[in-house]
Design a protein around this motif. Structure first.
Motif, PDB file in Angstrom:
ATOM      1  N   GLY A 144       0.820  -1.202   0.000  1.00 29.94           N
ATOM      2  CA  GLY A 144       0.000   0.000   0.000  1.00 29.94           C
ATOM      3  C   GLY A 144       0.851   1.247   0.000  1.00 29.94           C
ATOM      4  O   GLY A 144       2.031   1.203   0.357  1.00 29.94           O
ATOM      5  N   VAL A 145       0.266   2.354  -0.387  1.00 24.37           N
ATOM      6  CA  VAL A 145       0.978   3.627  -0.333  1.00 24.37           C
ATOM      7  C   VAL A 145       0.822   4.288   1.035  1.00 24.37           C
ATOM      8  O   VAL A 145       1.550   5.211   1.361  1.00 24.37           O
ATOM      9  N   SER A 146      -0.136   3.789   1.857  1.00 24.50           N
ATOM     10  CA  SER A 146      -0.362   4.320   3.209  1.00 24.50           C
ATOM     11  C   SER A 146      -0.813   3.200   4.143  1.00 24.50           C
ATOM     12  O   SER A 146      -1.828   3.319   4.816  1.00 24.50           O
ATOM     13  N   VAL A 150       0.884  -2.798 -10.692  1.00 21.01           N
ATOM     14  CA  VAL A 150      -0.517  -2.490 -10.964  1.00 21.01           C
ATOM     15  C   VAL A 150      -1.064  -1.655  -9.815  1.00 21.01           C
ATOM     16  O   VAL A 150      -1.115  -2.111  -8.670  1.00 21.01           O
ATOM     17  N   ALA A 151      -1.464  -0.425 -10.133  1.00 18.97           N
ATOM     18  CA  ALA A 151      -2.109   0.460  -9.153  1.00 18.97           C
ATOM     19  C   ALA A 151      -3.609   0.232  -9.239  1.00 18.97           C
ATOM     20  O   ALA A 151      -4.169   0.168 -10.333  1.00 18.97           O
ATOM     21  N   VAL A 180      -3.769   6.167  -6.662  1.00 17.37           N
ATOM     22  CA  VAL A 180      -2.639   5.355  -6.199  1.00 17.37           C
ATOM     23  C   VAL A 180      -1.512   5.405  -7.221  1.00 17.37           C
ATOM     24  O   VAL A 180      -0.334   5.523  -6.861  1.00 17.37           O
ATOM     25  N   ALA A 181      -1.843   5.356  -8.499  1.00 24.93           N
ATOM     26  CA  ALA A 181      -0.813   5.435  -9.551  1.00 24.93           C
ATOM     27  C   ALA A 181      -0.056   6.760  -9.460  1.00 24.93           C
ATOM     28  O   ALA A 181       1.178   6.779  -9.537  1.00 24.93           O
ATOM     29  N   ARG A 182      -0.786   7.864  -9.284  1.00 23.80           N
ATOM     30  CA  ARG A 182      -0.135   9.172  -9.167  1.00 23.80           C
ATOM     31  C   ARG A 182       0.789   9.202  -7.955  1.00 23.80           C
ATOM     32  O   ARG A 182       1.914   9.708  -8.029  1.00 23.80           O
ATOM     33  N   ARG A 183       0.327   8.673  -6.856  1.00 24.97           N
ATOM     34  CA  ARG A 183       1.142   8.657  -5.639  1.00 24.97           C
ATOM     35  C   ARG A 183       2.405   7.815  -5.838  1.00 24.97           C
ATOM     36  O   ARG A 183       3.487   8.214  -5.427  1.00 24.97           O
ATOM     37  N   LEU A 184       2.267   6.667  -6.481  1.00 28.64           N
ATOM     38  CA  LEU A 184       3.436   5.832  -6.771  1.00 28.64           C
ATOM     39  C   LEU A 184       4.441   6.585  -7.633  1.00 28.64           C
ATOM     40  O   LEU A 184       5.641   6.575  -7.358  1.00 28.64           O
ATOM     41  N   ASP A 214       9.341   8.273  -8.059  1.00 24.23           N
ATOM     42  CA  ASP A 214       9.953   8.739  -9.296  1.00 24.23           C
ATOM     43  C   ASP A 214       9.797   7.733 -10.437  1.00 24.23           C
ATOM     44  O   ASP A 214      10.752   7.414 -11.148  1.00 24.23           O
ATOM     45  N   LEU A 215       8.561   7.223 -10.590  1.00 27.27           N
ATOM     46  CA  LEU A 215       8.258   6.299 -11.681  1.00 27.27           C
ATOM     47  C   LEU A 215       7.620   7.058 -12.828  1.00 27.27           C
ATOM     48  O   LEU A 215       6.863   8.005 -12.611  1.00 27.27           O
TER      49      LEU A 215
END
Length: 134
Positions: free
Chosen positions: A34-36, A79-80, A85-89, A94-95
């Protein structure tokens, strides 16, 4: 450890562990994060129940965790579970945006069992499409 697919959602309690379990059941090496993610939480009870009822699989041993640089390097495909979630990743790690497959599966967290059942079927259909596309 290298994985074919790394699924990432917000808290790593619902969508990404469901996707990981469905992938593994199809014989595809997968991980989730997870991002959080909050330490000490387990999978959402309704996520586990929906998965057990529909597929006979369990999330009881799942421990949520944050995505790491090592996870991203080890994955063949990231896979977001949502555009946010994709934006946060991409921002946090730095993707490039084209390095992440983005699904648009709403977060069922806190919802009813029916919400989790619907989410599980959406993830299953998205996974079928992803695996068919190679």
């Amino acid at each position: 450890m290298s994985v074919q697919l790394l699924f990432v959602c917000t808290g790593n309690t619902c969508r990404s562990p469901l996707a990981e379990a469905l992938s593994e059941a199809r014989g595809v090496s997968a991980g989730s994060a997870g991002v959080s993610a909050a330490a000490g939480d387990g999978a959402a009870p309704n996520a586990d129940r929906a998965l057990r009822e529909a597929r006979g699989l369990s999330l009881r041993s799942h421990t949520p965790r944050d995505v790491s640089e090592a996870d991203l390097v080890a994955a063949e495909r990231v896979v977001a579970m949502s555009p946010a979630v994709a934006r946060r990743l991409c921002d946090d790690h730095d993707l490039a945006s084209d390095a992440v497959v983005t699904w648009a599966i709403p977060d069922p967290y806190g919802g009813s069992l029916a919400d989790y059942r619907w989410c599980l079927e959406e993830i299953s259909a998205a996974l079928d499409s992803l695996l068919a596309s190679g």
